[in-house]
Scaffold this active site. Structure first.
Site, short mmCIF file in Angstrom:
data_model
loop_
_atom_site.label_atom_id
_atom_site.label_comp_id
_atom_site.label_asym_id
_atom_site.label_seq_id
_atom_site.Cartn_x
_atom_site.Cartn_y
_atom_site.Cartn_z
N HIS A 54 4.32 1.25 2.22
CA HIS A 54 4.95 0.56 1.18
C HIS A 54 5.86 1.41 0.39
O HIS A 54 6.55 1.86 0.67
CB HIS A 54 4.83 -0.86 1.14
CG HIS A 54 4.29 -1.75 2.01
ND1 HIS A 54 3.03 -2.05 2.09
CD2 HIS A 54 4.95 -2.08 3.20
CE1 HIS A 54 2.89 -2.95 3.41
NE2 HIS A 54 3.75 -3.51 3.49
N HIS B 123 0.80 -1.22 -0.07
CA HIS B 123 -0.34 0.18 -0.02
C HIS B 123 1.03 1.41 0.02
O HIS B 123 1.88 1.06 -0.32
CB HIS B 123 -0.82 -0.14 1.49
CG HIS B 123 -0.40 -0.22 2.75
ND1 HIS B 123 0.58 0.66 3.24
CD2 HIS B 123 -0.80 -1.62 3.54
CE1 HIS B 123 1.00 0.24 4.33
NE2 HIS B 123 0.18 -1.27 4.35
P1 AMP Z 1 4.79 -5.06 6.29
O1 AMP Z 1 4.28 -5.28 5.14
O2 AMP Z 1 3.55 -4.92 7.23
O3 AMP Z 1 5.95 -5.90 7.01
O4 AMP Z 1 5.10 -3.75 6.42
C1 AMP Z 1 7.03 -4.10 6.28
C2 AMP Z 1 7.10 -2.31 5.98
O5 AMP Z 1 6.19 -1.55 6.17
C3 AMP Z 1 7.33 -2.07 7.32
O6 AMP Z 1 8.81 -1.13 7.74
C4 AMP Z 1 6.15 -1.38 8.12
O7 AMP Z 1 6.83 -0.88 9.49
C5 AMP Z 1 6.36 -0.41 7.28
N1 AMP Z 1 4.48 0.22 7.23
C6 AMP Z 1 4.00 -0.14 7.13
N2 AMP Z 1 2.61 0.27 7.04
C7 AMP Z 1 3.69 1.49 7.47
C8 AMP Z 1 2.21 3.06 6.77
N3 AMP Z 1 1.25 3.03 7.20
N4 AMP Z 1 3.37 3.61 7.48
C9 AMP Z 1 4.83 4.08 6.79
N5 AMP Z 1 5.30 2.78 6.91
C10 AMP Z 1 4.56 1.69 7.14
#
Ligand code: AMP
Length: 288
Positions: free
Chosen positions: A41, A38
Site C-alpha cells: 500500500h 503494508h
Molecule cells: P487492499 O487493501 O488489499 O484492498 O489493497 C488496496 C490496494 O493496494 C489495491 O490497489 C491493491 O491491489 C494494492 N496492493 C495490495 N497488495 C499489494 C502489493 N503487494 N503490491 C502492490 N499493490 C498492492
C-alpha cells in the site's frame, strides 16, 4: 507535503478539502485501500506522491465485496497503525463508516461484464460488483486526477480500467507493480492469517508461476504447462487450486498459447494454503 495527516469520515468533509486543493491548483491522487496497511500500500502512496501534490488514501472495508462465507468480520482492522504509517506520506485519510457509504435505501450497483468472467469472478460471485460500486463512489466522492491500484489484484485493476472507460469517469488509472517479500511472496493483508508452516510454503506460489512462465516462453503448450504447475502447487502444500490460467494482459481473454508480438500475456493463480486463499500473477512476454 505540508502539515500532518488529516483524517475525515464524511463525504462532505472530504469534498471541502478537495475543493481547497483544487482552488490552489494541486493535482490530486487517490489510493483506495481496506487498511491493515503494508509496504505494498505504501508503495502506491509513494507512487501517487510522485505524480501529485496531494495524496488521499481511503480506508474502507467494503462489505459489498465480501461473500457470505468470506472473511469480512475477521478482516484485520488497525486504523491507529494505518494512521501512523501514513503520517508524513499522505495528506488525507478518508475513513468513512458503512452508513456513510451505504445509507439506508442505497439501491445502486455497478456491474462489469467480460473481464470479471472466471478467475476470481467465478469463485467470488458478486465480488467485482462490490469493488466496482465502491470504487465508482470513491472516484466520484474525491474526483482525483489519478487513482492508483496494485497489479497484485490484476483482475480488479482490469475491471476498474474497464468501467472507468465505459462510464467516462475523468480519472487516470495507474497500475503499480506487485511488491513482494524477499522470498517472493506478494505482500497482502491476508498473509497474517498464515501459520508459520504455511508462511514457509507460501513463496512456492510465485516460484511456480515463474517456472510456468519460463516454460511458456520456451514454447511449451499452455495446457500441459498449467497442468504441471497445478501438480507442483499441490506438491508444495497448496490445497485446492481455484485457478491457474494464461490470459491476455489487457482484456483477460483466455489464451491457449503465447502470441509472438501480441500484447503481453498474464499468468494468474489463486490457491488455498490451509484456510487462506492466496492470489498472484505474472506478466509473460513471448520471446521475440
Ligand atoms: P487492499 O487493501 O488489499 O484492498 O489493497 C488496496 C490496494 O493496494 C489495491 O490497489 C491493491 O491491489 C494494492 N496492493 C495490495 N497488495 C499489494 C502489493 N503487494 N503490491 C502492490 N499493490 C498492492
Amino acid at each position: 507535503m505540508s502539515g500532518s495527516l488529516i483524517v475525515v469520515r464524511t463525504i462532505a468533509d472530504l469534498r471541502t478539502r478537495v475543493a481547497e486543493w483544487r482552488r490552489a491548483g494541486d493535482r490530486i491522487g487517490l489510493v483506495p485501500t481496506m487498511g491493515a496497511l503494508h509496504d505494498g500500500h505504501l508503495t502506491l502512496v509513494h507512487a501517487a506522491r510522485e505524480v501529485c501534490q496531494r495524496v488521499i488514501v481511503t480506508l474502507f472495508v467494503n462489505p459489498r465485496q465480501f461473500g457470505p462465507n468470506e472473511d469480512f468480520a475477521r478482516y484485520p482492522r488497525s486504523e491507529a497503525d494505518d494512521v501512523a504509517k501514513l503520517e508524513g506520506r499522505a495528506d488525507l485519510l478518508f475513513a468513512p463508516g458503512v452508513d456513510e457509504m451505504y445509507p439506508p435505501g442505497f439501491a445502486t450497483g455497478v456491474s462489469v461484464a467480460g473481464v470479471t468472467d472466471g478467475l476470481c469472478g467465478a469463485g467470488r460471485p458478486g465480488h467485482f460488483d462490490g469493488v466496482a460500486t465502491v470504487v465508482t463512489k470513491l472516484l466520484l466522492q474525491a474526483q482525483p486526477d489519478v487513482a492508483l491500484f496494485g497489479e497484485k489484484d490484476y483482475q480488479q485493476l482490469c475491471t476498474i480500467r474497464r468501467f472507468v472507460r465505459d462510464l467516462d469517469i475523468p480519472v487516470a488509472i495507474q497500475g503499480v507493480p506487485t511488491v513482494r517479500e524477499v522470498d517472493g511472496l506478494a505482500l497482502s493483508s491476508r498473509n497474517r492469517y498464515l501459520s508459520a508452516a504455511e508462511r514457509a510454503a507460501a513463496p512456492a506460489l510465485y516460484r511456480i508461476l515463474g517456472e510456468c512462465a519460463a516454460r511458456l516462453v520456451a514454447g511449451d503448450p499452455a495446457g500441459q504447462t498449467l497442468a504441471a504447475g497445478g501438480v507442483a502447487l499441490q506438491a508444495a502444500g497448496f490445497g485446492p487450486i481455484d485457478y491457474l490460467e494464461l490470459r491476455s494482459g489487457d482484456d483477460l481473454r483466455i489464451l491457449d498459447a503465447l502470441v509472438e508480438g501480441g500484447p503481453p500475456a498474464r499468468l494468474l493463480v489463486a490457491a488455498r494454503l490451509g484456510k487462506t486463499r492466496l492470489i498472484d500473477n505474472l506478466a509473460v512476454i513471448a520471446a521475440a
